[in-house]
Design an enzyme around this catalytic site. Structure first.
Site, PDB file in Angstrom:
ATOM      1  N   GLY A  24       0.810  -1.210   0.000  1.00 29.85           N
ATOM      2  CA  GLY A  24       0.000   0.000   0.000  1.00 29.85           C
ATOM      3  C   GLY A  24       0.838   1.252   0.000  1.00 29.85           C
ATOM      4  N   GLY A  26       0.401   5.777   0.573  1.00 29.32           N
ATOM      5  CA  GLY A  26      -0.445   6.893   0.977  1.00 29.32           C
ATOM      6  C   GLY A  26       0.365   8.163   1.046  1.00 29.32           C
ATOM      7  N   GLY A  27      -0.275   9.232   1.503  1.00 31.00           N
ATOM      8  CA  GLY A  27       0.406  10.515   1.586  1.00 31.00           C
ATOM      9  C   GLY A  27       1.517  10.521   2.608  1.00 31.00           C
ATOM     10  N   MET A  28       1.415   9.667   3.635  1.00 34.95           N
ATOM     11  CA  MET A  28       2.404   9.657   4.709  1.00 34.95           C
ATOM     12  C   MET A  28       3.587   8.748   4.400  1.00 34.95           C
ATOM     13  SD  MET A  28       2.706  11.070   7.729  1.00 34.95           S
ATOM     14  CE  MET A  28       3.735  10.910   9.189  1.00 34.95           C
ATOM     15  N   VAL A  31       3.702   1.225   2.610  1.00 34.17           N
ATOM     16  CA  VAL A  31       3.526   0.085   3.506  1.00 34.17           C
ATOM     17  C   VAL A  31       4.007  -1.183   2.810  1.00 34.17           C
ATOM     18  CG1 VAL A  31       1.895  -1.245   4.900  1.00 34.17           C
ATOM     19  CG2 VAL A  31       1.544   1.212   4.570  1.00 34.17           C
ATOM     20  N   LYS A  46       5.384   0.410   7.808  1.00 32.69           N
ATOM     21  CA  LYS A  46       5.119   1.706   7.173  1.00 32.69           C
ATOM     22  C   LYS A  46       6.378   2.554   7.259  1.00 32.69           C
ATOM     23  CE  LYS A  46       1.265   3.908   6.993  1.00 32.69           C
ATOM     24  NZ  LYS A  46       0.020   4.680   7.256  1.00 32.69           N
ATOM     25  N   ASP A 140      -9.147  11.316  10.896  1.00 29.57           N
ATOM     26  CA  ASP A 140      -9.233  10.999   9.468  1.00 29.57           C
ATOM     27  C   ASP A 140      -9.967   9.677   9.255  1.00 29.57           C
ATOM     28  OD1 ASP A 140      -8.892  11.523   6.796  1.00 29.57           O
ATOM     29  OD2 ASP A 140      -6.897  10.648   6.672  1.00 29.57           O
TER      30      ASP A 140
END
Length: 760
Positions: A24, A26-28, A31, A46, A140
């Site tokens: 995965g 994401g913005g952060m 993963v 992560k 969130d």
């Protein structure tokens, strides 16, 4: 590992972790599915994205937030195993779950069966209840952060990550503001205070989407969507799904109310309500459910508690059982008749008391919020306890304290007792009915306690807006006991027999929490002026108490009003003075006065017209009454400007655009010793031997920072508040707490920063 977006090479090593595959992004961060070779345990790893790794403050918050979330132990929350870094790459190791994100399920199936949607939402609510109990807000909640495993078991992930992304770097993702706009609460869209109720709102949107396949607010652009969320009515669930049960629609509607106080009281009550609706039980008729359902229209500990009458009006459901309600219906006419009779008697009694009050007008007793007319009614009547603040954990070491005091703002603060309890003075905002009014609250962030020292006091003269009572300074603080311990110095103005020019007195106000509030009028030697008081004491605007508590410095206008005198009153026993001597003079008003740590010098900040202000220093013994000029310009001097050794002063020089530069100047000649970067305000943290300042972040909002006065003058951001702070900041003498306020209108919200927790 091959960067952020590429797939991981087979069996690549990352510290103790063997990377298997990318699962995965994401913005952060990214993963990976990985194996902890030391424990032989599969985990989800992560890794922080590369463009975020250069922000040291963000990384520090990443560690703190992750460690806090790691303490949560709930079957519906993804467990964090460890947090750390390999080289300069921060990571978070979590339990690996064979699951699918709810977002992917909705993409594939569009919407879910009502019973399945309720079952999933109940589990999310249980997870939120656990987090909220630990004072952690998710911020969130959206389908992408909800994992669905075998037997529809839910796991919620990414607690606190949204908060990190709103930190110093002020990131925007995919061209929009932080967060997923479709699921953002109205208060978050307006950058207002975020509470646990914001998570409940987001879950309500998710439940709406699970049932209908649509969203309550839809628009073509993020801007128009946010406008709808803030001001527009939501789509009703029955408009899209006519067959949805009535209680399901009503419950979802309560969850997405615009005002946080109108949503479910807490996540635990919400989970119970979802379970009852799922079981087919009516929220109105189910045994024991009336109170829970009624609480959906009650406040959930909002920052500004509502008056009692508003709480009553907000209740939409009766709190009484059905049998009692039926009995009440049968006798309501008799009750109404009796209430009308009581109202008539009460009105007659009120009229009698009003007439009697006119006969005793000379006593002039006043309620706390009335005008102060004279000392005869006693200042002790102004002091009373009661809930006046709400305590909210904003982040690690950051506490918000919303104050129920509409129309006021933070004026100054001090720690007279030397402990964690601070006295905070509030002033009415200009151009409002509160202008000229003052109030003082005592707040203890360590014990989460708050009390009112004296309530809002009106001006003695509405036309002149001259406050009848205000704080000049707070008592000294230190290890040694003094007569001033736990006291504040107040200026108190009254009129002779209610007429004539204002006559002022200086009052010592005892404000220790363990003792009842008391006050005493300070008396001075007879030769100081008529009645033993300095001339025109009502014009005193600045004062300070020496660290040993044995001397007091005040700045007041002369009788002619054409000059200002700085006088030292020394030889205090309890509250009496032996000597009163003028140590300095100036022809312009003095707005701030400070002793040096050893009491040998006095600095005074004077108005200089359009050019700003002048900072001067004079010996406390009166040997140089003209003083020496240290600095000039648009200055902001710390409440306690001297460094611990007394050799330097911290001064913020403000520019026309509102920015400022922090400089350390020598107390002997005013020479600039160091320039420490941007700052609008500053205060010394004596324990940490550093300065706490306010300065603008990349969004142009004031935040609180720590600055090392020693080269290379390292700067660390301490707050990441979405609405920013006011320019002023204060630090307790022991270096344990910093204090400022959110930059919001309406009721003030104080920000307490535990420096011991954020210092490292």
């Amino acid at each position: 590992m091959q960067g952020d977006t590429g797939a991981a090479s087979s069996c690549a090593m990352f510290g103790n972790y063997r990377i298997l595959e990318t699962v995965g992004q994401g913005g952060m961060g990214v993963v990976y599915r990985a194996v902890d070779v030391s424990l032989e345990r599969t985990c989800a790893l992560k890794v922080l994205r590369e463009h975020l790794r250069g922000h040291s403050n963000l990384i520090a918050r990443f560690y703190r937030e992750a460690e806090a979330v790691a303490q949560l132990d709930h079957p519906n929350i993804v467990h964090i195993y460890s947090v750390g870094s390999v080289g300069n790459i921060p990571y978070m190791a979590m339990e690996y779950l064979e699951s699918e994100a709810l977002s992917r399920i909705l993409e594939r199936e569009n919407h879910l069966d009502v019973q399945r949607a309720l079952y999933l939402a109940e589990q999310v609510a249980r997870a939120l209840a656990c987090a909220h109990e630990a004072r952690i807000i998710h911020r969130d909640i959206k389908p992408g952060n909800i994992l669905i495993g075998a037997d529809d078991h839910v796991h919620v992930l990414d607690f606190g990550i949204a908060k990190l992304l709103s930190a110093e770097v002020q990131l925007t993702l995919d061209g929009s503001r932080l967060g997923t706009p479709q699921y953002m609460s109205p208060e978050r869209c307006q950058n207002k205070l975020i509470t646990a109720s914001s998570d409940i709102y987001s879950l309500g949107v998710v439940l709406f989407q699970m049932i209908s396949g649509r969203l309550p607010y839809e628009a073509s652009t993020p801007v128009s969507l946010i406008r709808k969320i803030i001001a527009g009515p939501p789509t009703r669930l029955k408009e899209l799904m006519p067959d949805v049960p009535r209680d399901v629609e009503r419950l979802v509607a309560f969850m997405i109310e615009k005002d946080p106080k109108d949503r479910p009281a807490n996540a635990e009550a919400l989970a119970d309500a979802i379970a009852r609706v799922s079981a087919g039980e009516s929220l109105d008729e189910a045994e024991g459910m009336a109170d829970v359902f009624a609480s959906f229209r009650q406040t959930m500990g909002t920052p500004t508690p509502l008056p009692a009458e508003k709480h009553i009006r907000s209740a939409r459901r009766p709190l009484l059982p059905r049998a009692l309600r039926e009995r009440f219906q049968k006798t309501r006419h008799k009750l109404i008749d009796r209430m009308l009779l009581l109202a008539v008697v009460g009105a007659a009694l009120a009229a009698t008391l009003a007439i009697g009050g006119l006969a005793f007008s000379r006593a002039r007793w006043a309620a706390p919020h009335d005008t102060v007319y004279g000392r005869d009614h006693g200042i002790h009547r102004w002091a009373y306890g009661g809930a006046c603040a709400t305590w909210i954990n904003e982040a690690q070491g950051i506490i918000l304290a919303p104050i129920h005091l509409p129309g006021f703002h933070l004026k100054r603060a001090g720690w007279p007792s030397g402990g964690s309890e601070t006295l905070v003075e509030f002033a009415g905002q200009s151009d409002t009915a509160r202008e000229g009014q003052y109030a003082v609250y005592a707040l203890d962030p360590a014990g989460r306690q708050a009390r009112i020292s004296f309530a809002p006091v009106k001006p003695v003269d509405d036309a002149r807006r001259e406050p009848a009572l205000c704080v000049l300074t707070f008592g000294p603080h230190g290890a040694h006991e003094t007569a001033w311990q736990g006291r504040a110095l107040l200026r108190y103005i009254e009129r002779e027999n209610g007429t004539g020019p204002p006559v002022g007195s200086l009052l010592s106000y005892m404000c220790e929490p363990a003792r009842p509030a008391t006050h005493s009028v300070l008396t001075f030697p007879r030769e100081a002026g008529p009645g033993g008081l300095p001339p025109a004491i009502g014009s005193v605007e600045a004062a300070d108490v020496r660290a040993d508590g044995r001397a007091l410095a005040i700045a007041c206008a002369t009788e002619r009003g054409d000059a200002w005198e700085i006088a030292q009153v020394a030889g205090f026993g309890k509250l009496f003075a032996d000597t009163y001597s003028v140590v300095a003079r100036t022809v312009v008003p003095v707005r701030q006065l400070n002793y040096s740590p050893d009491g040998s010098q006095l600095t005074f900040l004077c108005d200089a017209g359009r050019s700003g202000a002048k900072l001067l220093v004079a010996p406390a013994d009166g040997s140089n009454p003209q003083g020496r000029l240290l600095a000039a310009g648009d200055l902001q001097v710390a409440a306690a400007p001297f460094s611990p050794d007394g050799r330097r002063l911290a001064v913020a020089f403000r520019e026309k655009d509102g920015t400022g530069v922090l400089r350390l100047i020598r107390s002997d000649d005013g020479a600039v010793e160091a320039e420490l970067g941007a700052a609008a305000s500053c205060a010394w943290d004596f324990r940490g031997e550093r300065l706490v300042v306010t300065a603008k972040d990349r969004k142009g909002l004031y935040q609180v920072w720590a600055v090392d006065p020693r080269p290379p003058h390292q700067r660390v951001q301490l707050t990441y508040l979405g609405s920013g702070t006011i320019p002023d900041v204060y630090v307790s003498p022991d270096g344990a707490w910093a204090l400022t306020s959110l930059a919001e209108t309406g009721s003030p919200t104080l920000v307490f920063i535990s420096l011991s927790r954020v210092r490292s």
